[in-house]
Design a protein around this motif. Structure first.
Motif, PDB file in Angstrom:
ATOM      1  N   GLY A 148      55.407  58.597  11.186  1.00 32.34           N
ATOM      2  CA  GLY A 148      54.917  58.745  12.000  1.00 32.34           C
ATOM      3  C   GLY A 148      53.693  58.815  12.590  1.00 32.34           C
ATOM      4  O   GLY A 148      53.249  58.004  12.157  1.00 32.34           O
ATOM      5  N   LEU A 149      53.315  59.784  13.340  1.00 30.04           N
ATOM      6  CA  LEU A 149      51.180  59.991  14.047  1.00 30.04           C
ATOM      7  C   LEU A 149      51.192  61.606  13.857  1.00 30.04           C
ATOM      8  O   LEU A 149      51.525  62.137  13.834  1.00 30.04           O
ATOM      9  N   LEU A 150      49.960  61.041  13.853  1.00 34.19           N
ATOM     10  CA  LEU A 150      49.216  62.414  14.060  1.00 34.19           C
ATOM     11  C   LEU A 150      48.981  62.684  15.231  1.00 34.19           C
ATOM     12  O   LEU A 150      48.749  61.785  15.289  1.00 34.19           O
ATOM     13  N   SER A 151      48.789  64.016  14.808  1.00 33.72           N
ATOM     14  CA  SER A 151      49.136  64.767  16.602  1.00 33.72           C
ATOM     15  C   SER A 151      47.724  65.623  16.367  1.00 33.72           C
ATOM     16  O   SER A 151      47.617  66.205  17.426  1.00 33.72           O
ATOM     17  N   GLN A 152      47.546  66.481  15.675  1.00 33.02           N
ATOM     18  CA  GLN A 152      46.607  67.288  16.277  1.00 33.02           C
ATOM     19  C   GLN A 152      45.492  67.724  14.496  1.00 33.02           C
ATOM     20  O   GLN A 152      46.656  67.203  12.888  1.00 33.02           O
ATOM     21  N   GLU A 153      44.607  68.752  13.627  1.00 29.85           N
ATOM     22  CA  GLU A 153      44.354  69.195  12.958  1.00 29.85           C
ATOM     23  C   GLU A 153      44.418  70.521  12.472  1.00 29.85           C
ATOM     24  O   GLU A 153      45.269  71.155  13.556  1.00 29.85           O
ATOM     25  N   VAL A 154      44.810  70.929  11.356  1.00 28.61           N
ATOM     26  CA  VAL A 154      45.147  72.499  10.771  1.00 28.61           C
ATOM     27  C   VAL A 154      43.707  72.745  11.574  1.00 28.61           C
ATOM     28  O   VAL A 154      42.736  73.044  10.652  1.00 28.61           O
ATOM     29  N   ARG A 155      42.977  73.861  12.206  1.00 28.39           N
ATOM     30  CA  ARG A 155      42.155  74.949  12.646  1.00 28.39           C
ATOM     31  C   ARG A 155      42.972  77.092  11.458  1.00 28.39           C
ATOM     32  O   ARG A 155      44.127  77.295  13.069  1.00 28.39           O
ATOM     33  N   VAL A 156      41.814  77.562  11.106  1.00 28.18           N
ATOM     34  CA  VAL A 156      42.349  79.094  11.488  1.00 28.18           C
ATOM     35  C   VAL A 156      41.339  79.482  11.872  1.00 28.18           C
ATOM     36  O   VAL A 156      40.281  79.615  11.663  1.00 28.18           O
ATOM     37  N   GLY A 157      41.016  79.333  13.818  1.00 27.25           N
ATOM     38  CA  GLY A 157      39.986  80.151  14.044  1.00 27.25           C
ATOM     39  C   GLY A 157      38.891  78.698  14.148  1.00 27.25           C
ATOM     40  O   GLY A 157      39.407  77.749  14.749  1.00 27.25           O
ATOM     41  N   GLU A 158      37.840  78.769  13.521  1.00 30.32           N
ATOM     42  CA  GLU A 158      36.782  77.612  13.561  1.00 30.32           C
ATOM     43  C   GLU A 158      36.592  77.199  12.277  1.00 30.32           C
ATOM     44  O   GLU A 158      36.365  75.730  12.248  1.00 30.32           O
ATOM     45  N   ASP A 159      37.762  77.500  11.503  1.00 29.84           N
ATOM     46  CA  ASP A 159      37.777  76.711  10.418  1.00 29.84           C
ATOM     47  C   ASP A 159      38.755  75.587  10.182  1.00 29.84           C
ATOM     48  O   ASP A 159      39.659  75.872  10.283  1.00 29.84           O
ATOM     49  N   GLN A 160      37.594  74.612   9.594  1.00 33.68           N
ATOM     50  CA  GLN A 160      38.828  73.157   9.401  1.00 33.68           C
ATOM     51  C   GLN A 160      39.442  73.496   8.391  1.00 33.68           C
ATOM     52  O   GLN A 160      38.724  73.237   7.059  1.00 33.68           O
ATOM     53  N   LEU A 161      41.037  73.177   8.472  1.00 34.26           N
ATOM     54  CA  LEU A 161      41.511  73.046   6.513  1.00 34.26           C
ATOM     55  C   LEU A 161      41.531  72.006   5.910  1.00 34.26           C
ATOM     56  O   LEU A 161      41.910  71.220   4.866  1.00 34.26           O
ATOM     57  N   ASP A 162      40.920  70.865   6.686  1.00 32.66           N
ATOM     58  CA  ASP A 162      41.143  69.563   6.014  1.00 32.66           C
ATOM     59  C   ASP A 162      42.903  69.190   5.829  1.00 32.66           C
ATOM     60  O   ASP A 162      43.589  68.287   4.855  1.00 32.66           O
ATOM     61  N   ILE A 163      43.081  68.866   7.059  1.00 34.10           N
ATOM     62  CA  ILE A 163      45.376  69.286   6.776  1.00 34.10           C
ATOM     63  C   ILE A 163      45.585  68.609   8.692  1.00 34.10           C
ATOM     64  O   ILE A 163      45.124  69.206   9.506  1.00 34.10           O
ATOM     65  N   GLY A 164      46.184  67.408   8.089  1.00 34.55           N
ATOM     66  CA  GLY A 164      46.963  67.151   9.744  1.00 34.55           C
ATOM     67  C   GLY A 164      48.371  67.443   9.847  1.00 34.55           C
ATOM     68  O   GLY A 164      49.279  67.628   8.596  1.00 34.55           O
ATOM     69  N   VAL A 165      48.296  67.279  11.099  1.00 30.51           N
ATOM     70  CA  VAL A 165      50.124  67.760  11.609  1.00 30.51           C
ATOM     71  C   VAL A 165      50.463  66.632  11.849  1.00 30.51           C
ATOM     72  O   VAL A 165      49.942  65.621  12.732  1.00 30.51           O
ATOM     73  N   VAL A 166      51.721  65.737  11.404  1.00 34.24           N
ATOM     74  CA  VAL A 166      52.273  64.713  12.002  1.00 34.24           C
ATOM     75  C   VAL A 166      53.558  64.686  11.780  1.00 34.24           C
ATOM     76  O   VAL A 166      54.081  65.246  11.788  1.00 34.24           O
ATOM     77  N   THR A 167      53.276  63.707  13.338  1.00 37.79           N
ATOM     78  CA  THR A 167      54.751  63.754  13.829  1.00 37.79           C
ATOM     79  C   THR A 167      55.866  62.805  13.644  1.00 37.79           C
ATOM     80  O   THR A 167      55.681  61.952  13.394  1.00 37.79           O
ATOM     81  N   HIS A 168      57.268  62.980  13.149  1.00 35.57           N
ATOM     82  CA  HIS A 168      57.810  62.068  12.412  1.00 35.57           C
ATOM     83  C   HIS A 168      58.049  60.955  13.209  1.00 35.57           C
ATOM     84  O   HIS A 168      58.142  61.522  13.839  1.00 35.57           O
TER      85      HIS A 168
END
Length: 263
Positions: A228-248
């Motif tokens: 897939g391709l990387l779509s975005q990073e996961v954040r909660v408020g201002e916190d970066q969770l070091d997780i990426g969202v991948v679209t199939h």
């Protein structure tokens, strides 16, 4: 004008078909556009060979839709690289027109997903490096290759506009699949990857290769795929969770199919 190596300089040797890592490195490019006096919008794209219905060749640029949507001017830049006679490379970006005179986008966006595709004219070396359409995962790829949570996938990109070297090659990263289930893709169109994501990574390919894990019961699989391709990073408020969202990758296939008018 795009510069190409002199005639007596051999073109880069294409990697074996199973070596998707090197192949994708050569097919991945930086996309950018100035957004202020000292700032720019940066993303990642990669090239796919997708023949037209009549069999004629076509090179398609794939990226995250939001990368192009955030570039408001008609022209962006695409980061071509030129091989030099001494064996080194030179970063040689060129303008890429992404909007027409009326300001309308020249790319095609998937109707539901953060995927954009655009037919482009690429230098010969990049046209040869473009990845065949068949390397994009289909709906059954994860199950067929028994890839699941905890397995490693690789990703290419330009975090904060940085490249691996002055030649402009992308930076290779690795992460583990961090979500379950992964299918059916209609129900789970994205999945999570455990690695740090930065602006500039969006649109980069996420892929699985023999170096990531061998197919069960074999010494080396006879295939690899773009997951897939990387779509975005996961954040909660201002916190970066070091997780990426991948679209199939299925949705990349669907977006490319939109380039061809229905009969």
């Amino acid at each position: 004008m795009i510069q190409v190596p002199p005639a007596d300089v051999p073109p880069p040797v294409a990697p074996p078909v199973w070596d998707l890592t090197v192949g994708l490195i050569e097919a991945t490019v930086q996309l950018d556009q100035p957004s202020g006096p000292d700032t720019r919008t940066v993303g990642t794209g990669f090239l796919i060979q997708a023949e037209r219905p009549d069999g004629s060749p076509r090179i398609v640029l794939v990226t995250a839709a939001h990368v192009l949507e955030r570039m408001e001017d008609p022209d962006a830049r695409i980061g071509w690289r030129t091989a030099l006679p001494d064996g080194s490379w030179r970063f040689a970006p060129e303008p890429l027109t992404i909007r027409d005179d009326a300001g309308e986008p020249l790319w095609t966006r998937h109707p539901d997903r953060d995927v954009a595709v655009m037919e482009i004219q690429a230098p010969d070396a990049f046209a040869r490096a473009a990845i065949p359409l068949g390397w994009l995962a289909d709906r059954n790829a994860f199950e067929a290759w028994q890839v699941g949570p905890g397995d490693e996938l690789l990703s290419l990109g330009f975090p904060r506009g940085l490249s691996a070297n002055r030649a402009g090659f992308p930076i290779l990263r690795v992460g583990r699949i961090a979500s379950y289930p992964l299918s059916p893709v209609e129900a789970f169109p994205t999945f999570l990857l455990d690695f740090t994501v930065f602006p500039g990574n969006s649109g980069g390919p996420v892929f699985w290769t023999p170096s990531a894990r061998k197919r069960p019961g074999t010494t080396e699989p006879d295939n690899a795929f773009i997951a897939g391709l990387l779509s975005q990073e996961v954040r909660v408020g201002e916190d970066q969770l070091d997780i990426g969202v991948v679209t199939h990758a299925v949705f990349i296939r669907e977006a490319i199919s939109q380039l061809d008018p229905l009969p």
